[in-house]
Write an enzyme that holds these catalytic residues in place. Structure first.
Site, mmCIF file in Angstrom:
data_model
loop_
_atom_site.group_PDB
_atom_site.id
_atom_site.type_symbol
_atom_site.label_atom_id
_atom_site.label_comp_id
_atom_site.label_asym_id
_atom_site.label_seq_id
_atom_site.Cartn_x
_atom_site.Cartn_y
_atom_site.Cartn_z
ATOM 1 N N THR A 18 -1.186 1.785 0.868
ATOM 2 C CA THR A 18 -1.085 1.197 2.208
ATOM 3 C C THR A 18 0.006 1.847 3.035
ATOM 4 O O THR A 18 -0.159 2.063 4.237
ATOM 5 C CB THR A 18 -0.832 -0.316 2.094
ATOM 6 O OG1 THR A 18 -1.960 -0.935 1.474
ATOM 7 C CG2 THR A 18 -0.609 -0.953 3.459
ATOM 8 N N SER A 64 -4.029 2.955 -5.011
ATOM 9 C CA SER A 64 -3.306 2.918 -6.289
ATOM 10 C C SER A 64 -4.196 2.517 -7.457
ATOM 11 O O SER A 64 -3.897 2.837 -8.606
ATOM 12 C CB SER A 64 -2.099 1.992 -6.199
ATOM 13 O OG SER A 64 -2.500 0.648 -5.995
ATOM 14 N N THR A 96 0.430 -0.954 -3.387
ATOM 15 C CA THR A 96 1.058 -2.072 -4.095
ATOM 16 C C THR A 96 0.186 -2.677 -5.194
ATOM 17 O O THR A 96 0.691 -3.409 -6.038
ATOM 18 C CB THR A 96 1.421 -3.191 -3.101
ATOM 19 O OG1 THR A 96 0.230 -3.660 -2.461
ATOM 20 C CG2 THR A 96 2.415 -2.691 -2.060
ATOM 21 N N ASP A 97 -1.108 -2.378 -5.182
ATOM 22 C CA ASP A 97 -2.001 -3.039 -6.138
ATOM 23 C C ASP A 97 -1.582 -2.845 -7.584
ATOM 24 O O ASP A 97 -1.788 -3.737 -8.427
ATOM 25 C CB ASP A 97 -3.432 -2.526 -5.962
ATOM 26 C CG ASP A 97 -4.101 -3.066 -4.719
ATOM 27 O OD1 ASP A 97 -3.538 -3.980 -4.082
ATOM 28 O OD2 ASP A 97 -5.199 -2.579 -4.381
#
Length: 348
Positions: A18, A64, A96-97
């Site tokens: 992101t 990610s 961030t996942d």
């Protein structure tokens, strides 16, 4: 970007996510995707020139969830080269996942006292109030600070500093998504300076000699009424190990115990909790399917590691050639290292 002399050297590796996402060629209606590299991210935050001498590496450009453990083994090797040539610290930007997994993998793979700081964003650059620039600035400030030495890999997000071994993503969209439920953050940012409230001990039992060929490890979550038929297929599907996220402090239905016991005779089977906080119990409950019962049948306790992080550790241990006994010993060492004396000095 003007760079001041005498500043510490920090390298920023970008992996996508992101923080690097912007409108795709189809315009806003087509959604955003990772398109920006490390240099573009750094150039968008002019304050960085006052913090460190920065080099940038666009290492990957992907969501990610598409990263692999092999990618991280390669990244850890590149980070080590940067430390060998004098970098004070390294920053990794990504989606961030999977930060809670990738940061822990780097914590296990990168040796030495210099910090690796992982960050990202919840709001992409096309939105009002994107958090990526502030997170990147804070991450570089931490990576360039002597206070971060010896803390292992860190996740810096929303002005909080978390140890990779404890941190979890807890919300789908909040900028305050990252929390360390078991131990709390190690520190925070104030006026551009990291404040370290406590120092977690160095991890022990970390794998050495990890190759890029990482065996597959399954992760299965206990759910009410599940008959666990997938457990019986783990070995046939080619998995080299299994992590079971159990109920509560380490419990599964009694009917699945024989299946897990048979599998644990052939493959390393790690018992973790699905709760995401606290430590796996060892000596409290004695009913069939309790933690005492399962550990007596050969399952390996994950200790404070949740299922995601236990899978990362087991995968890298197997990639280093560890057998079931080696894996058990490594989990024990890692958990014992966290109970070592903690230096409670606050950072300045």
């Amino acid at each position: 970007m003007t760079v001041q002399s005498g500043l510490p050297q920090v390298t920023v590796f970008s992996l996508g996510g992101t923080i690097a996402s912007t409108n795709s060629p189809g315009g806003p209606a087509a959604g955003v995707r990772p398109r920006l590299g490390a240099r573009e991210l750094v150039d968008s935050v002019p304050q960085l020139s006052e913090v460190a001498k920065l080099e940038t590496v666009a290492f990957r450009q992907t969501p990610s969830g598409d990263l692999s453990l092999s990618d991280l083994v390669s990244l850890a090797a590149e980070i080590t080269k940067r430390f060998d040539t004098g970098d004070m610290g390294v920053v990794v930007t990504q989606g961030t996942d999977t930060i809670e997994e990738t940061s822990f993998a780097l914590d296990l793979l990168v040796r030495g006292p210099r910090p690796v700081v992982v960050t990202g964003a919840m709001r992409n650059p096309t939105l009002a109030g994107p958090d990526g620039p502030a997170n990147l600035l804070a991450a570089v400030q931490v990576a360039a600070s002597p206070q971060a030495a010896g803390l292992g890999t860190l996740v810096v997000f929303n002005d909080e500093i978390h140890a990779a071994r404890f941190v979890r993503k807890t919300h789908t969209s909040s900028p305050a998504t990252f929390r360390s439920l078991t131990a709390g953050p190690l520190g925070w940012m104030v006026e551009g300076r990291p404040r370290i409230a406590f120092r977690a001990p160095a991890l022990q039992g970390t794998p050495t000699g990890v190759g890029e060929d990482v065996p597959a490890v399954a992760l299965l979550k206990s759910t009410l009424g599940d008959d666990f038929r997938l457990v019986e297929q783990v070995e046939a599907l080619g998995y080299a190990g299994l992590v079971v996220e159990s109920f509560g402090g380490g419990h599964v239905p009694a009917r699945v115990v024989p299946v897990l016991e048979r599998l644990a005779r052939r493959l390393p089977v790690v018992l973790a909790s699905r709760t995401g906080g606290g430590e796996l119990l060892r000596e409290t409950y004695g009913f069939p399917g309790s933690e005492r019962d399962l550990l007596s049948r050969g399952l390996i306790p994950s200790g404070f590691l949740d299922g995601l992080k236990a899978r990362i550790l087991l995968s890298l241990l197997l990639a280093a050639g560890a057998g079931p006994a080696d894996a058990r010993n490594a989990f024990e060492q890692l958990n014992m290292s966290v109970s070592a004396p903690i230096d409670a000095r606050a950072g300045s």
